[in-house]
Write a protein that holds these residues in place. Structure first.
Motif, PDB file in Angstrom:
ATOM      1  N   LEU A  60     -13.196  -1.472  -5.531  1.00 14.43           N
ATOM      2  CA  LEU A  60     -12.548  -2.120  -4.394  1.00 14.43           C
ATOM      3  C   LEU A  60     -13.028  -3.556  -4.353  1.00 14.43           C
ATOM      4  CD1 LEU A  60     -13.032   0.748  -1.774  1.00 14.43           C
ATOM      5  CD2 LEU A  60     -10.954   0.208  -3.055  1.00 14.43           C
ATOM      6  N   VAL A 107      -5.642   6.876  -0.761  1.00 17.26           N
ATOM      7  CA  VAL A 107      -6.669   6.937  -1.808  1.00 17.26           C
ATOM      8  C   VAL A 107      -7.378   8.280  -1.823  1.00 17.26           C
ATOM      9  CG1 VAL A 107      -8.824   5.885  -2.614  1.00 17.26           C
ATOM     10  CG2 VAL A 107      -6.997   4.440  -1.716  1.00 17.26           C
ATOM     11  N   ALA A 123      -4.066   0.488   5.158  1.00 19.28           N
ATOM     12  CA  ALA A 123      -4.984   1.040   4.153  1.00 19.28           C
ATOM     13  C   ALA A 123      -4.797   2.543   4.013  1.00 19.28           C
ATOM     14  CB  ALA A 123      -6.429   0.706   4.524  1.00 19.28           C
ATOM     15  N   ASN A 132     -10.570   3.488   5.823  1.00 25.40           N
ATOM     16  CA  ASN A 132      -9.294   4.117   5.479  1.00 25.40           C
ATOM     17  C   ASN A 132      -8.991   4.107   3.985  1.00 25.40           C
ATOM     18  OD1 ASN A 132      -8.889   4.659   8.170  1.00 25.40           O
ATOM     19  ND2 ASN A 132      -7.594   2.859   8.529  1.00 25.40           N
ATOM     20  N   LEU A 133      -9.870   3.502   3.198  1.00 29.50           N
ATOM     21  CA  LEU A 133      -9.740   3.572   1.730  1.00 29.50           C
ATOM     22  C   LEU A 133     -10.702   4.593   1.148  1.00 29.50           C
ATOM     23  CD1 LEU A 133      -9.445  -0.247   0.882  1.00 29.50           C
ATOM     24  CD2 LEU A 133      -7.618   1.464   0.804  1.00 29.50           C
ATOM     25  N   VAL A 136      -8.098  -6.741  -1.594  1.00 29.78           N
ATOM     26  CA  VAL A 136      -8.119  -5.880  -0.402  1.00 29.78           C
ATOM     27  C   VAL A 136      -8.048  -6.716   0.875  1.00 29.78           C
ATOM     28  CG1 VAL A 136      -9.431  -4.079   0.805  1.00 29.78           C
ATOM     29  CG2 VAL A 136      -9.436  -4.152  -1.687  1.00 29.78           C
ATOM     30  N   ALA A 196      -2.231   3.733   1.477  1.00 28.82           N
ATOM     31  CA  ALA A 196      -2.585   3.781   0.049  1.00 28.82           C
ATOM     32  C   ALA A 196      -2.943   5.179  -0.404  1.00 28.82           C
ATOM     33  CB  ALA A 196      -3.741   2.816  -0.234  1.00 28.82           C
ATOM     34  N   ILE A 253      -8.658  -1.559  -7.144  1.00 29.20           N
ATOM     35  CA  ILE A 253      -7.770  -2.112  -6.116  1.00 29.20           C
ATOM     36  C   ILE A 253      -8.283  -3.507  -5.771  1.00 29.20           C
ATOM     37  CG2 ILE A 253      -6.783  -1.809  -3.827  1.00 29.20           C
ATOM     38  CD1 ILE A 253      -7.261   1.165  -4.060  1.00 29.20           C
ATOM     39  N   THR A 255       0.816  -1.209   0.000  1.00 27.94           N
ATOM     40  CA  THR A 255       0.000   0.000   0.000  1.00 27.94           C
ATOM     41  C   THR A 255       0.849   1.258   0.000  1.00 27.94           C
ATOM     42  OG1 THR A 255      -0.189  -0.191   2.422  1.00 27.94           O
ATOM     43  CG2 THR A 255      -1.996  -1.081   1.087  1.00 27.94           C
TER      44      THR A 255
END
Length: 501
Positions: free
Chosen positions: A111, A101, A96, A131-132, A87, A99, A84, A70
């Motif tokens: 995802l 994002v 995460a 967190n994504l 996961v 990453a 992505i 990540t």
């Protein structure tokens, strides 16, 4: 690879046999675009994060060493679309965040967790997805095989204010849907494979005037879904509703009118509904009458596998309906309309009936603009001419499951007909030449007893011929020695397919 050090764009899309990206891909330091969706690639090469100029990336696979993986993704300044995958390999929610994002200018994001992933801690799964979180620039979002029981806060609030497309697929551990109605820009919503959902109610809408922009709504493969509380102030712009394979769905409020196996609407809520397409495929056995009156703007209606459906209710002229399909509804035995179909459905151009119990058209004739029909029995076909206007524009006819030896008689089919499709007629042995004279297209599928083409051959007017899974006929039509080859050799567009191909 070194000879390509100036390469800016590398597109490997749909290279189906490609299994790995080059191990020294990171040496292409000027690379700005890499696309490899539609390949067998399932991992990123080492040092992938060194491609600091990369701006467009179709797919990223999270490695089992999720922190390093990540971080490599987080160091890339990507925009456009990104998928992505894997996961489930993010074991620590903090990885995460690496990453990054949210800081990428993505407009489309997928995802994807592995379908066989079994979560050990639903709270951790939720934190990973939290967190994504993408940026508010996002327009298209797909989440597949998410293993949490609830969605994180950025799905629950209006953080994605520009989202126009959302697909939630096979999130089988989720116990309730998030309040997606608050997504004010959302136009398309597809929800499929939520095994844990039993009811859909207030939690789905989020506000009184929810789904303000939604035009397309689809539910499918919701095997435990039983109840849908539909708010009368929701879906003001809905045009297409598709509900497939929701076998337990039923109406729950006696004050509501069940208008389909899968949809319950309060009595006055659909008076000005812009809904244009409604398709159902399977569902509960509670629907006996479909009240078409509630959908005055409907253009296409498909009722399939509604086990107790007996009739369609329509009192006044419906000026918009163009396509009507009633398929595999064993209790639907006749049309019972208070007025002729010519009056009730003046715009109808396609009528498809595959219910074998229907043997009569309603009195008063068929709509004048009818162009395409599918019929299940010889009685209906035989009454076509007397029910169609002499100046009919019917062009295409599909026939299924006829129990006949010969077909068609010279006077059976309308002269306007140009296309004839015959499916699944196990006893059909011969065809009459004179009944085919006005056709330009003929399709024969799954007629195992059909022995040969007419002795006179096929009319010169036929320019398209399809023969599929008719074993006796296939042998006779083989080039150049088949006994019927000369009868079809003049046809430019022809396809003969065997069951074993």
């Amino acid at each position: 690879m070194f000879a390509l050090y100036n390469l800016l764009i590398l597109k490997l899309k749909h290279c189906f046999m490609l299994e790995e990206l080059p191990i020294n891909l990171h040496k292409l330091t000027k690379l700005r675009c890499l696309e490899f969706d539609g390949t067998r690639v399932s991992k990123m090469p080492m040092h992938f994060g060194e491609l600091k100029n990369l701006q467009v990336l179709s797919t990223f696979f999270v490695d089992r060493n999720s922190e390093l993986s990540t971080k490599q993704l987080g160091g890339l300044n990507l925009h456009g679309r990104l998928s992505i995958n894997d996961v489930q390999n993010i074991l620590n929610p903090l990885d995460a965040l690496e990453a990054n994002v949210k800081d990428k200018h993505l407009v489309e994001l997928e995802l994807d967790w592995k379908s066989d992933h079994i979560p050990d801690d639903p709270r951790k799964e939720k934190e990973v997805l939290q967190n994504l979180q993408p940026s508010n620039h996002l327009e298209n979002l797909s989440i597949r095989n998410y293993s949490g029981t609830k969605f994180p806060s950025w799905v629950l609030d209006n953080s994605l204010s520009n989202l126009v497309f959302l697909k939630l697929e096979d999130c089988k551990y989720c116990l309730c849907l998030p309040p997606l109605g608050i997504l004010s820009s959302l136009k398309t919503l597809e929800i499929t494979g939520f095994d844990g959902i039993v009811s859909v109610g207030d939690e789905f809408y989020g506000s009184n005037s929810s789904f303000a922009s939604l035009e397309w709504l689809e539910f499918s493969n919701m095997k435990e879904w039983e109840e849908w509380e539909c708010k009368t102030t929701s879906f003001p712009r809905l045009r297409q509703l598709h509900v497939f394979k929701c076998p337990k769905l039923k109406g729950t409020d006696l004050k509501k009118v069940v208008v389909s196996d899968e949809l319950t609407i309060s009595g006055n809520s659909m008076d000005t509904s812009p809904l244009e397409t409604l398709h159902t495929d399977g569902g509960s056995d509670s629907l006996t009458i479909f009240r078409l009156d509630f959908f005055p703007k409907l253009r296409s209606l498909q009722l399939k596998d509604c086990q107790d459906l007996r009739r369609i209710s329509q009192e006044y002229a419906h000026n918009h309906l163009m396509n009507l399909r009633i398929e595999v509804c064993p209790e639907f035995k006749s049309f019972l309309f208070p007025k002729p179909m010519q009056i009730l459905f003046p715009s109808l151009t396609e009528l498809h009936i595959t219910c074998p119990e229907v043997v009569l058209f309603p009195d008063g004739g068929l709509p004048l603009n009818m162009k395409e029909m599918s019929l299940p029995c010889l009685k209906l076909i035989a009454s076509l001419r007397e029910n169609l206007d002499p100046n009919t524009c019917l062009q295409s006819l599909t026939i299924q499951h006829l129990d006949v030896l010969c077909f068609p008689d010279e006077v059976l089919l309308p002269r306007s007909l140009t296309s004839l499709q015959i499916y699944d007629c196990p006893n059909l042995k011969k065809m009459h030449y004179k009944g085919l004279c006005h056709l330009s297209s003929l399709k024969l599928v799954c007629c195992p007893s059909l022995q040969c083409l007419p002795a006179e051959g096929l009319p010169k007017s036929i320019s398209s011929l399809t023969i599929w899974f008719c074993p006796l006929l296939e042998k006779r039509c083989q080039s150049p020695d088949g006994e019927d080859w000369e009868k079809i050799a003049h046809i430019q567009k022809r396809a003969v397919r065997s069951l074993y191909e």
